[in-house]
Enzyme design. Sequence first.
Site, short mmCIF file in Angstrom:
data_model
loop_
_atom_site.label_atom_id
_atom_site.label_comp_id
_atom_site.label_asym_id
_atom_site.label_seq_id
_atom_site.Cartn_x
_atom_site.Cartn_y
_atom_site.Cartn_z
N PHE A 8 32.57 34.44 32.29
CA PHE A 8 31.69 33.60 33.34
C PHE A 8 30.80 34.51 34.27
CE2 PHE A 8 35.39 31.40 32.22
CZ PHE A 8 35.17 29.97 32.08
N ASP A 9 29.41 34.15 34.13
CA ASP A 9 28.85 34.50 35.37
C ASP A 9 29.33 33.86 36.64
OD1 ASP A 9 26.64 35.56 36.82
OD2 ASP A 9 25.80 33.19 37.20
N ALA A 10 29.24 34.31 37.89
CA ALA A 10 29.91 33.84 39.16
C ALA A 10 28.79 32.93 39.91
CB ALA A 10 30.18 35.16 39.82
N THR A 13 27.28 29.84 38.94
CA THR A 13 28.13 29.12 37.69
C THR A 13 29.25 28.79 38.12
OG1 THR A 13 26.87 30.75 36.10
CG2 THR A 13 28.92 29.64 35.29
N ASN A 176 22.84 30.08 35.11
CA ASN A 176 21.36 30.63 35.28
C ASN A 176 20.71 30.55 33.87
OD1 ASN A 176 21.75 31.15 38.21
ND2 ASN A 176 23.31 32.37 37.42
#
Lengths: 225, 225
Positions: A8-10, A13, A176
């Site tokens: 996971f992007d942080a 997200t 994003n």
Amino acid sequence: MSISAIAFDAYGTLFDVYSISQSGDKLFPGKGEALAQLWRSKQIEYTQLRTMCSMYKPFWEVTQDALIFTCKKLQLDLTLDAQNALMGQYARLDAFPENLEVLQQLRASGMKLSILSNGTTHMLQAAVDAAGMQGIFSHLLSVDSVRKYKTAPEAYQLGPDVFGLPAKNILFVSGNAWDVCCATWFGYTTFWVNRHDAPLEELGVTPHGTGRSLRDVAGFIEQMQ
Amino acid sequence: MSISAIAFDAYGTLFDVYSISQSGDKLFPGKGEALAQLWRSKQIEYTQLRTMCSMYKPFWEVTQDALIFTCKKLQLDLTLDAQNALMGQYARLDAFPENLEVLQQLRASGMKLSILSNGTTHMLQAAVDAAGMQGIFSHLLSVDSVRKYKTAPEAYQLGPDVFGLPAKNILFVSGNAWDVCCATWFGYTTFWVNRHDAPLEELGVTPHGTGRSLRDVAGFIEQMQ
């Protein structure tokens, strides 16, 4: 295609970078949203310029630089107290409301979960703790270890390296659009959490899945298996 | 420090990328400025993402991609006629009014002049011709030859290579703050044409000179010699 791990992007997200607009509004009435928007876009721009020019500097410092520029540009008087307050808020951004439950379900299903982010390990740990997400992720992967920000391939390579899997067997999830497109180029199976109903970037590449919240990730994985 | 050659950025420095807002307004009343702003920022973003991901595509195509995204985002109905009109306008952007006279003076003083731009050679030649700048520049340097956009070092290296001079003996002139900062990191002597009185980027680097128009370049060179 078999997906057995998720990266996971942080920021944008799991954690809502625009939630900072409320704190911004308290300090600069009526300016919170403009501050949050420009701060975010400048932060990303600085990571990309520094990566292209091999002038890496940790994300916490880049985030602070972007805040300082933003306030100069918007002609807001950023006192040291205001700067500390906004940066402190950045360290404990709101998590999107559905996240914790979805992450717990994915983990219970046997999926290995990680974060792969521009943030430093210290920032990621603080954000995870503030959101009550302790014990969810097997790895908090920070680009700080390769000193190149996304979308450099060295940053995306952290996922395959830590899981010992080809990128296509890892689901990369980001809110994003730029991030999810470039991760698709890199070779990940990708899912775009398009929270704001934005058009797809015109980069000639399409994420494998798209949804409106993290809830849609589980359905996408079922469909892929 | 001895300066004997100048490399000018093109878009935003010699040619006014925001002049397109007038054509935009004719097609989409009241939306020209928003279109010009988002088109420009998306165009730059796409060049940078493509460079970081080694997914080069020529600037004309990237510019068109950025236009298409911009119209989707702003919910403007971009017909093929409108697209051709706007792209045609991009091929002959207005030059800033002082440029031709300043460039002629600099050339008359014996300075070697070039353009160093993200644009393709074909785009640069068309813009130079439309602005009546034929015979001014010894070289139109396009990043197309290295397939990496600014701010990659390979793009900036075109100047030292063609002039046979160290970067510090070449003056790099740009109206784009990100460009002039990264060119300074690269090693050029730099001049920022800060036409809109913007704050300096918070990148920890300062151009060697700053002015409000191209007129200020000549004074800067005298002062450096």
